[in-house]
Design an enzyme around this catalytic site. Sequence first.
Site, PDB file in Angstrom:
ATOM      1  N   GLY A  47      38.482 -81.817  -4.363  1.00  0.00           N
ATOM      2  CA  GLY A  47      39.285 -81.987  -5.579  1.00  0.00           C
ATOM      3  C   GLY A  47      40.014 -83.310  -5.647  1.00  0.00           C
ATOM      4  N   ASP A  84      27.612 -78.150  -0.838  1.00  0.00           N
ATOM      5  CA  ASP A  84      29.025 -78.097  -1.233  1.00  0.00           C
ATOM      6  C   ASP A  84      29.395 -76.641  -1.554  1.00  0.00           C
ATOM      7  OD1 ASP A  84      31.480 -79.193  -1.952  1.00  0.00           O
ATOM      8  OD2 ASP A  84      30.874 -79.665  -4.002  1.00  0.00           O
ATOM      9  N   HIS A  85      30.457 -76.139  -0.964  1.00  0.00           N
ATOM     10  CA  HIS A  85      30.946 -74.778  -1.239  1.00  0.00           C
ATOM     11  C   HIS A  85      29.893 -73.683  -1.051  1.00  0.00           C
ATOM     12  CE1 HIS A  85      34.854 -76.114  -2.604  1.00  0.00           C
ATOM     13  NE2 HIS A  85      34.248 -77.062  -3.292  1.00  0.00           N
ATOM     14  N   GLY A 140      38.343 -80.323 -10.833  1.00  0.00           N
ATOM     15  CA  GLY A 140      38.365 -80.516 -12.280  1.00  0.00           C
ATOM     16  C   GLY A 140      39.282 -81.632 -12.740  1.00  0.00           C
ATOM     17  N   ILE A 161      34.436 -86.381  -4.620  1.00  0.00           N
ATOM     18  CA  ILE A 161      34.700 -86.857  -5.989  1.00  0.00           C
ATOM     19  C   ILE A 161      33.529 -86.472  -6.889  1.00  0.00           C
ATOM     20  CG2 ILE A 161      35.047 -88.912  -7.437  1.00  0.00           C
ATOM     21  CD1 ILE A 161      36.312 -90.252  -4.913  1.00  0.00           C
ATOM     22  N   GLU A 170      36.675 -74.201   5.631  1.00  0.00           N
ATOM     23  CA  GLU A 170      37.874 -74.447   4.800  1.00  0.00           C
ATOM     24  C   GLU A 170      38.960 -73.426   5.099  1.00  0.00           C
ATOM     25  OE1 GLU A 170      37.304 -75.404   0.660  1.00  0.00           O
ATOM     26  OE2 GLU A 170      39.339 -74.815   0.118  1.00  0.00           O
TER      27      GLU A 170
HETATM   28  P1  13P Z   1      36.866 -83.104  -8.278  1.00  0.00           P
HETATM   29  O1  13P Z   1      36.678 -82.044  -9.318  1.00  0.00           O
HETATM   30  O2  13P Z   1      38.299 -83.486  -8.142  1.00  0.00           O
HETATM   31  O3  13P Z   1      35.991 -84.275  -8.491  1.00  0.00           O
HETATM   32  O4  13P Z   1      36.450 -82.451  -6.852  1.00  0.00           O
HETATM   33  C1  13P Z   1      35.110 -82.373  -6.456  1.00  0.00           C
HETATM   34  C2  13P Z   1      34.913 -81.504  -5.258  1.00  0.00           C
HETATM   35  O5  13P Z   1      35.820 -81.143  -4.547  1.00  0.00           O
HETATM   36  C3  13P Z   1      33.529 -81.097  -4.942  1.00  0.00           C
HETATM   37  O6  13P Z   1      33.485 -80.188  -3.895  1.00  0.00           O
HETATM   38  O1  G3H Z   2      33.521 -78.257  -6.243  1.00  0.00           O
HETATM   39  C1  G3H Z   2      33.025 -78.386  -7.337  1.00  0.00           C
HETATM   40  C2  G3H Z   2      32.104 -79.513  -7.653  1.00  0.00           C
HETATM   41  O2  G3H Z   2      32.737 -80.411  -8.532  1.00  0.00           O
HETATM   42  C3  G3H Z   2      30.819 -79.006  -8.197  1.00  0.00           C
HETATM   43  O3  G3H Z   2      30.982 -78.424  -9.431  1.00  0.00           O
HETATM   44  O4  G3H Z   2      29.907 -76.169  -9.294  1.00  0.00           O
HETATM   45  O5  G3H Z   2      30.203 -77.352 -11.501  1.00  0.00           O
HETATM   46  O6  G3H Z   2      28.512 -78.160  -9.851  1.00  0.00           O
HETATM   47  P1  G3H Z   2      29.840 -77.462 -10.066  1.00  0.00           P
HETATM   48 ZN    ZN Z   3      35.155 -78.875  -3.732  1.00  0.00          ZN
END
Ligand code: 13P
Ligand code: G3H
Ligand code: ZN
Length: 320
Positions: free
Chosen positions: A223, A93-94, A190, A266, A145
């Site tokens: 998000g 993720d990211h 968040g 999520i 993205e």
């Molecule tokens: P939320 O903070 O809305 O749960 O989003 C999570 C997310 O986008 C993880 O990459």
């Molecule tokens: O995109 C964000 C995710 O909710 C992960 O959050 O970097 O705090 O693990 P984190």
């Molecule tokens: Zn995200």
Amino acid sequence: MVSYKELGLVNSRELFKKAINGGYAIPAFNFNNMEQMQAIIQACVETKSPVILQVSSGARKYANQTILRYMAQGGVEYAKELGCNIPIVLHLDHGDSFELCKSCIEYGFSSVMIDGSSKPYDENVELTRKVVEYAHKYDVTVEGELGVLAGVEDDVKAESHTYTRPEEVEDFVSKTGVDSLAISIGTSHGAYKFKPGQKPEIRLDILHEIEKRIPGFPIVLHGSSSVPQDIVAEINHYGGHLKDSIGIPEDQLREAAKSAVCKINIDSDGRLAMTAAIRKVMVEHPEEFDPRKYLGPARDKLKQLYIHKINNVLGSNDKM
Ligand code: 13P
Ligand code: G3H
Ligand code: ZN
């Protein structure tokens, strides 16, 4: 180097194709610890839903990437033990650099996100293209993205949304070769996605415009927590202090899932559910000090939340 295929994982290609054709979205749930992993697998096995297990940079720092990799492998075996071989993707993720994406691929991830959204367009294209070129050699799928979500994405903080520009998506997808595209249409990370008095609304019109330009191409929503108000109230009832936390209405996400949106992220809702359950035990049973006594209920509440999301928001139940 280990291939995700040896670990029993799959990439996201087929899952996305089926999700678009079937009008539903695959859940992408973040995990950092064992209870989250157990809740995800139990919920997805019970509902017969495919799933994307997501690891963020924060999770790697917190839990260690080797442990997380073996936990995902454990998740695959656990699902089989529960009697259901659901498709499981292990996704970064990211991801913020080529090196990180490469390292995850070598560690057995079946999918990576390269998030160049905060960079100038041409740099984003160049970085994403480089990751795709490497990942595709190993049949690993890549999410890119375009557009910037408001709020905090790892270390990058944006005061307001920069919505994805529909006129850029075709060019980005064809130049980079990405397998899916995360877009910015008003969701954010968040528990504070809107200000009090603001209408919680995502820009489905931009989504539809994007869909017109790249028909049938897999779209991702980050998000996408809804910040359930009953859970927020429970946290506050048991001594928490969450003020004005507002999320994305679930009916809007359900609507998006019917379109080319085939992955919905999520994380925050799960954090809220666990926190509510833990606070309740702490208040009602101050004599307890065995972590299983509060992490167990947290895991159960998380599982129920995931089942609800799968059945009522994503629509991915019975789609394995
Ligand atoms: P939320 O903070 O809305 O749960 O989003 C999570 C997310 O986008 C993880 O990459
Ligand atoms: O995109 C964000 C995710 O909710 C992960 O959050 O970097 O705090 O693990 P984190
Ligand atoms: Zn995200």
